[in-house]
Write an enzyme that holds these catalytic residues in place. Sequence first.
Site, PDB file in Angstrom:
ATOM      1  N   SER A  19     -11.373 -15.900  49.086  1.00  0.00           N
ATOM      2  CA  SER A  19     -11.925 -14.647  48.578  1.00  0.00           C
ATOM      3  C   SER A  19     -11.501 -13.466  49.462  1.00  0.00           C
ATOM      4  O   SER A  19     -10.341 -13.108  49.497  1.00  0.00           O
ATOM      5  CB  SER A  19     -13.445 -14.757  48.438  1.00  0.00           C
ATOM      6  OG  SER A  19     -13.908 -13.910  47.412  1.00  0.00           O
ATOM      7  N   LYS A  43     -33.218   3.737  38.926  1.00  0.00           N
ATOM      8  CA  LYS A  43     -33.109   4.015  40.351  1.00  0.00           C
ATOM      9  C   LYS A  43     -33.410   2.783  41.205  1.00  0.00           C
ATOM     10  O   LYS A  43     -32.835   2.598  42.279  1.00  0.00           O
ATOM     11  CB  LYS A  43     -34.056   5.159  40.741  1.00  0.00           C
ATOM     12  CG  LYS A  43     -33.954   5.603  42.191  1.00  0.00           C
ATOM     13  CD  LYS A  43     -32.574   6.117  42.519  1.00  0.00           C
ATOM     14  CE  LYS A  43     -32.489   6.595  43.964  1.00  0.00           C
ATOM     15  NZ  LYS A  43     -31.122   6.946  44.346  1.00  0.00           N
TER      16      LYS A  43
END
Length: 322
Positions: free
Chosen positions: A133, A185
Amino acid sequence: MDKIQQLLMALAVFSLTGFQQGCITVNLIEPPGPVKEFQLAGSGDGKILLLDLSGVISSQDKDGLIPQSNMLATFKEELTRASKDEKIKAVVVRINSPGGTVNASDILYHELKTFKAERKIPVIASMMDVAASGGYYLAMAADAILVHPSTVTGSIGVIMLTVNAKGLMEKVGVEANAITSGPRKDMGSPFRTMTAEERAIFQSVIDSFYHRFLAVVQEGRPNLSADQIKQLADGRIYSGEQAKAAGLVDDIGYLDEAIELAKKRAGVAEARIVTYRRHGEYQNNIYSRLLGNGSGLSSWANMDLLSIVRGGSPQFMYLWMP
């Protein structure tokens, strides 16, 4: 009186004298200081620099009795020093990492590419136990990639790590309330269940980072088409032999062979193999720091990873995390 008793008595007298004369300060631990060059092997005027990148890739400073710079700061310091040394003819970066955060992985890749463009010297990536990765992402900045036969690499993709503590909080009778300026949010909050719409938003961000990863691999492996890369980039891991067969790496080779390749690409027959270290570190061959650094698979399952997610906020990772 044996030597231990003599030492204890001397310390007691020293302490008593110090208290009588006033406050004293004894620095038992010397600060690490800047990195310094250390020769591992070889001879000649030119140098092959061996850099080490081990562990989970993160911008977090390392906790401990002695403060240590984070991985990004150390790598930048080493590259900056190397950029000023004209005797360095090539760099070998040995990678032993399952990856890490998206941003930190990209910064390391950017710094290595910038260094290579400025110095115009060969950069060879040598994959150790694991270079998956984010570890594979970094290798895309190299001119050539060598893997050990038993290396694990690949895992091209993105994962988002988050924590859902809602059930636990309900069991202990604790409730969290967030006052926000908008309904999204607090998306990803560990204190409530994620909605389908929020999951789609996160997925769009992950897709963006994934396409960035594919573009980096495309640049680093021009021998592969975009369709081939996408087929290989489903998150799976590969052995060294499988990675070579798929075109994800250049060749099978041990670390000493990566160093010889660096010499060949630099056009030097003999060179000193050097590395950088801080005060108190011990190295006597090309494997010393790597094996003595607690950078094996067991260390990646400990607080390094937990410290990344303990804040509770979602983290986007180029990380192989089985």
